[in-house]
Design a protein around this motif. Sequence first.
Motif, PDB file in Angstrom:
ATOM      1  N   ASN A 280       0.925  -1.022  -0.146  1.00  0.00           N
ATOM      2  CA  ASN A 280      -0.017   0.019   0.103  1.00  0.00           C
ATOM      3  C   ASN A 280       0.775   1.295   0.044  1.00  0.00           C
ATOM      4  O   ASN A 280       0.522   2.047   0.763  1.00  0.00           O
TER       5      ASN A 280
ATOM      6  N   TYR B  49       3.511  10.769  -0.540  1.00  0.00           N
ATOM      7  CA  TYR B  49       3.030  11.900   0.463  1.00  0.00           C
ATOM      8  C   TYR B  49       4.117  13.126   0.237  1.00  0.00           C
ATOM      9  O   TYR B  49       5.376  13.109   0.111  1.00  0.00           O
TER      10      TYR B  49
ATOM     11  N   GLN C 149       0.789   2.657   3.980  1.00  0.00           N
ATOM     12  CA  GLN C 149      -0.380   3.221   4.601  1.00  0.00           C
ATOM     13  C   GLN C 149      -0.353   3.358   6.203  1.00  0.00           C
ATOM     14  O   GLN C 149      -0.685   4.257   6.885  1.00  0.00           O
ATOM     15  N   THR C 150       0.584   2.415   6.591  1.00  0.00           N
ATOM     16  CA  THR C 150       0.537   2.388   7.930  1.00  0.00           C
ATOM     17  C   THR C 150       1.269   3.797   8.558  1.00  0.00           C
ATOM     18  O   THR C 150       0.912   4.500   9.517  1.00  0.00           O
TER      19      THR C 150
ATOM     20  N   LEU D 183       1.529   6.598   6.682  1.00  0.00           N
ATOM     21  CA  LEU D 183       0.707   7.786   6.376  1.00  0.00           C
ATOM     22  C   LEU D 183      -0.551   7.915   7.822  1.00  0.00           C
ATOM     23  O   LEU D 183      -0.559   8.991   7.914  1.00  0.00           O
ATOM     24  N   ASP D 184      -1.127   6.625   8.024  1.00  0.00           N
ATOM     25  CA  ASP D 184      -1.997   6.927   9.214  1.00  0.00           C
ATOM     26  C   ASP D 184      -1.473   7.369  10.291  1.00  0.00           C
ATOM     27  O   ASP D 184      -2.002   8.213  11.273  1.00  0.00           O
ATOM     28  N   GLN D 185      -0.358   6.940  10.783  1.00  0.00           N
ATOM     29  CA  GLN D 185       0.374   7.699  12.149  1.00  0.00           C
ATOM     30  C   GLN D 185       0.916   9.060  12.022  1.00  0.00           C
ATOM     31  O   GLN D 185       0.758   9.992  12.695  1.00  0.00           O
TER      32      GLN D 185
ATOM     33  N   GLU E  14      -0.494  11.332   9.718  1.00  0.00           N
ATOM     34  CA  GLU E  14      -1.438  12.286   9.785  1.00  0.00           C
ATOM     35  C   GLU E  14      -2.450  11.777  10.957  1.00  0.00           C
ATOM     36  O   GLU E  14      -3.513  12.362  11.269  1.00  0.00           O
ATOM     37  N   LYS E  15      -2.041  11.362  11.972  1.00  0.00           N
ATOM     38  CA  LYS E  15      -2.948  10.996  13.154  1.00  0.00           C
ATOM     39  C   LYS E  15      -4.237  10.667  13.016  1.00  0.00           C
ATOM     40  O   LYS E  15      -4.942  10.725  13.792  1.00  0.00           O
ATOM     41  N   ARG E  16      -4.296   9.477  12.290  1.00  0.00           N
ATOM     42  CA  ARG E  16      -5.389   8.699  12.283  1.00  0.00           C
ATOM     43  C   ARG E  16      -5.360   7.478  13.128  1.00  0.00           C
ATOM     44  O   ARG E  16      -6.547   6.924  13.259  1.00  0.00           O
ATOM     45  N   GLU E  17      -4.205   7.320  13.384  1.00  0.00           N
ATOM     46  CA  GLU E  17      -3.924   6.203  14.346  1.00  0.00           C
ATOM     47  C   GLU E  17      -2.901   6.517  15.466  1.00  0.00           C
ATOM     48  O   GLU E  17      -2.216   7.322  15.158  1.00  0.00           O
TER      49      GLU E  17
ATOM     50  N   TYR F 273     -16.399   6.623  15.140  1.00  0.00           N
ATOM     51  CA  TYR F 273     -16.165   7.040  13.835  1.00  0.00           C
ATOM     52  C   TYR F 273     -17.493   7.717  13.712  1.00  0.00           C
ATOM     53  O   TYR F 273     -18.729   7.564  13.974  1.00  0.00           O
TER      54      TYR F 273
END
Length: 192
Positions: free
Chosen positions: A23, A27, A45-46, A48-50, A52-55, A134
């Motif tokens: 994935n 960026y 993706q892992t 990116l999510d961290q 951008e603070k989605r995870e 969510y």
Amino acid sequence: MSLEKQLAERSGSLCELCNGTENLSVYAVPPTDQQSVDNSVLICQTCLDQIEKREQLEAAHWRVLSDTMWSTYPAVQVMAWRMLSRLRHEGWAADNLDILYLEDEVLDWAKKTGDHEQDGTVQFHEDSNGTRLYDGDTVVLIKTLDVKGSTLSAKLGTVVKNIRLVADNTEQIEGKVEGQTIVILTKYLRKG
């Protein structure tokens, strides 16, 4: 050649931060007006999510920065510095920050967003049981609530569908009760 292909060629089709292979996407390292090879990185993706603070930030995932921080590409150096700064409470990250040398203009770029000044924790909307919420979820009230400025009383057990998370307050959601949109504290609900 597309930007993604150029970055894939540069990185050997690996995430430039964690060496992951799945994935991958481009960026653009903020702040930037336009994506280019010089201001972008190929990341998974892992990451990116961290970023951008989605995870939540997982320190173990980022330990590979000890190797990838030595990249010769400024965009990768900037992201490595920012993530190490967010993880500075970890001994290994603090040690890496101490030995990581960046040219002055690269360090200035890394400091521009101010993101490095925050720690690695991210606050999410959670119900009374600690379950993450969510947008669009269905919740159930665990307490009868009187709605301020209204004669409406939201009863215990009321189901609230299609909630919206309040962007600037992780302790509040918005939902419709009896056709009226109200703000509800997350401590008074559970995921349905």
